[in-house]
Design a protein around this motif. Structure first.
Motif, short mmCIF file in Angstrom:
data_model
loop_
_atom_site.label_atom_id
_atom_site.label_comp_id
_atom_site.label_asym_id
_atom_site.label_seq_id
_atom_site.Cartn_x
_atom_site.Cartn_y
_atom_site.Cartn_z
N THR A 288 0.78 -1.20 0.15
CA THR A 288 0.23 -0.03 -0.11
C THR A 288 0.89 1.21 -0.04
OG1 THR A 288 -1.67 -1.48 1.37
CG2 THR A 288 -1.84 1.17 1.20
N MET A 289 2.06 1.35 0.52
CA MET A 289 3.06 2.44 0.71
C MET A 289 3.39 2.79 -0.80
SD MET A 289 5.02 1.39 4.15
CE MET A 289 6.41 2.52 3.98
N MET A 290 3.88 1.59 -1.37
CA MET A 290 4.39 1.90 -2.72
C MET A 290 3.48 2.24 -3.75
SD MET A 290 7.65 1.29 -2.32
CE MET A 290 8.24 1.25 -3.86
N GLN A 291 2.32 1.50 -3.62
CA GLN A 291 1.14 1.77 -4.56
C GLN A 291 0.49 3.46 -4.48
OE1 GLN A 291 -1.85 -1.16 -4.73
NE2 GLN A 291 -3.04 -0.30 -6.20
N TYR A 292 0.52 3.60 -3.32
CA TYR A 292 -0.29 5.04 -3.28
C TYR A 292 0.83 6.09 -2.67
CZ TYR A 292 -4.51 2.35 -3.72
OH TYR A 292 -5.73 1.57 -4.18
N ARG A 293 2.10 5.68 -2.47
CA ARG A 293 3.20 6.50 -1.91
C ARG A 293 2.63 7.24 -0.85
NH1 ARG A 293 6.35 7.98 -7.16
NH2 ARG A 293 5.42 6.75 -8.44
N LEU A 294 2.36 6.47 0.22
CA LEU A 294 2.07 6.82 1.61
C LEU A 294 3.16 6.50 2.65
CD1 LEU A 294 -1.60 5.49 1.54
CD2 LEU A 294 -0.97 7.77 1.27
N ALA B 259 2.41 4.68 8.55
CA ALA B 259 1.08 4.88 9.51
C ALA B 259 -0.03 4.97 8.64
CB ALA B 259 1.59 5.93 10.46
N THR B 260 0.14 5.95 7.47
CA THR B 260 -1.06 6.17 6.84
C THR B 260 -1.44 4.90 5.93
OG1 THR B 260 -0.38 8.44 6.58
CG2 THR B 260 -2.15 7.71 5.10
N ALA B 261 -0.40 4.08 5.41
CA ALA B 261 -0.85 2.83 4.56
C ALA B 261 -1.48 2.06 5.60
CB ALA B 261 0.36 2.38 4.25
N PHE B 262 -1.11 1.71 6.95
CA PHE B 262 -1.59 0.91 7.79
C PHE B 262 -3.19 1.28 7.86
CE2 PHE B 262 -2.69 -0.43 12.15
CZ PHE B 262 -2.65 -1.80 11.97
N GLU B 263 -3.33 2.39 8.39
CA GLU B 263 -4.52 3.03 8.73
C GLU B 263 -5.71 2.85 7.41
OE1 GLU B 263 -6.00 4.24 11.37
OE2 GLU B 263 -4.09 3.70 12.39
N LEU B 264 -5.02 3.04 6.24
CA LEU B 264 -5.95 2.75 5.11
C LEU B 264 -6.41 1.26 5.20
CD1 LEU B 264 -7.09 3.83 2.43
CD2 LEU B 264 -4.86 3.11 1.37
N LEU B 265 -5.52 0.31 5.24
CA LEU B 265 -5.92 -1.13 5.45
C LEU B 265 -6.69 -1.39 6.52
CD1 LEU B 265 -2.49 -2.78 4.69
CD2 LEU B 265 -4.37 -2.80 3.08
N ARG B 266 -6.42 -0.77 7.79
CA ARG B 266 -7.21 -0.86 8.88
C ARG B 266 -8.86 -0.32 8.49
NH1 ARG B 266 -6.27 0.97 15.00
NH2 ARG B 266 -6.78 3.05 14.05
N SER B 267 -8.88 0.74 7.90
CA SER B 267 -10.23 1.35 7.45
C SER B 267 -11.16 0.24 6.72
CB SER B 267 -10.22 2.49 6.86
OG SER B 267 -9.46 3.62 7.87
N ALA B 268 -10.11 -0.07 5.57
CA ALA B 268 -11.09 -0.98 4.80
C ALA B 268 -11.29 -2.31 5.41
CB ALA B 268 -9.99 -1.54 3.56
N SER B 269 -10.58 -2.69 6.40
CA SER B 269 -11.11 -3.95 7.15
C SER B 269 -12.23 -3.58 7.97
CB SER B 269 -9.95 -4.24 8.24
OG SER B 269 -10.26 -5.25 8.90
N ARG B 270 -12.37 -2.53 8.59
CA ARG B 270 -13.47 -2.13 9.28
C ARG B 270 -14.85 -1.69 8.70
NH1 ARG B 270 -10.82 1.93 13.85
NH2 ARG B 270 -9.95 0.24 15.19
N ALA B 271 -14.39 -1.23 7.49
CA ALA B 271 -15.56 -1.02 6.40
C ALA B 271 -16.31 -2.18 6.05
CB ALA B 271 -15.28 -0.02 5.42
N GLN B 272 -15.42 -3.24 5.84
CA GLN B 272 -15.90 -4.48 5.09
C GLN B 272 -16.28 -5.50 6.14
OE1 GLN B 272 -12.95 -5.97 2.34
NE2 GLN B 272 -12.46 -3.94 1.62
N ARG B 273 -16.17 -5.07 7.41
CA ARG B 273 -16.29 -5.98 8.66
C ARG B 273 -15.56 -7.31 8.41
NH1 ARG B 273 -22.38 -4.58 10.52
NH2 ARG B 273 -22.00 -2.28 10.60
N ARG B 274 -14.50 -7.27 8.25
CA ARG B 274 -13.40 -8.38 8.04
C ARG B 274 -12.16 -8.07 8.75
NH1 ARG B 274 -12.19 -8.46 1.88
NH2 ARG B 274 -10.92 -10.17 2.42
N ARG B 275 -11.65 -9.19 8.92
CA ARG B 275 -10.29 -9.27 9.97
C ARG B 275 -9.20 -8.50 8.89
NH1 ARG B 275 -9.06 -15.21 11.20
NH2 ARG B 275 -7.12 -14.18 11.40
N LEU B 276 -8.17 -7.94 9.57
CA LEU B 276 -7.31 -7.09 8.93
C LEU B 276 -6.12 -8.00 8.21
CD1 LEU B 276 -5.61 -4.51 8.39
CD2 LEU B 276 -4.69 -4.60 10.66
N SER B 277 -6.31 -9.23 8.91
CA SER B 277 -5.41 -10.39 8.22
C SER B 277 -5.82 -10.80 7.09
CB SER B 277 -5.01 -11.30 9.33
OG SER B 277 -6.00 -12.07 9.62
#
Length: 75
Positions: A33-39, A42-60
């Motif tokens: 995510t860092m490479m793809q979006y040049r983030l 911490a921001t890349a991790f938060e993006l993944l975590r937000s996606a996880s929460r929005a989809q109600r899925r485990r982060l892993s």
């Protein structure tokens, strides 16, 4: 008694290995995510975590899916 202790240790080992694998996948997906979006990390991790929460899925699970998508594109 001893057999039960050994079984408990094996279960603990399996759980620890799964946790390490999940952590590795989350770190790899964060890097992707860092490479793809040049983030920043911490921001890349938060993006993944937000996606996880929005989809109600485990982060892993989200992380594993991100890795698989990257492998499919670049593999």
């Amino acid at each position: 008694q001893r057999a039960r202790e050994i079984d408990t240790l094996r279960q603990t080992r399996t759980q620890l290995q799964a946790a390490l694998n999940n952590d590795r996948d989350i770190n790899v997906a964060t890097g992707i995510t860092m490479m793809q979006y040049r983030l920043p990390r911490a921001t890349a991790f938060e993006l993944l975590r937000s996606a996880s929460r929005a989809q109600r899925r485990r982060l892993s699970d989200v992380a594993t899916e991100a890795i698989q998508a990257c492998e499919k594109l670049h593999g």
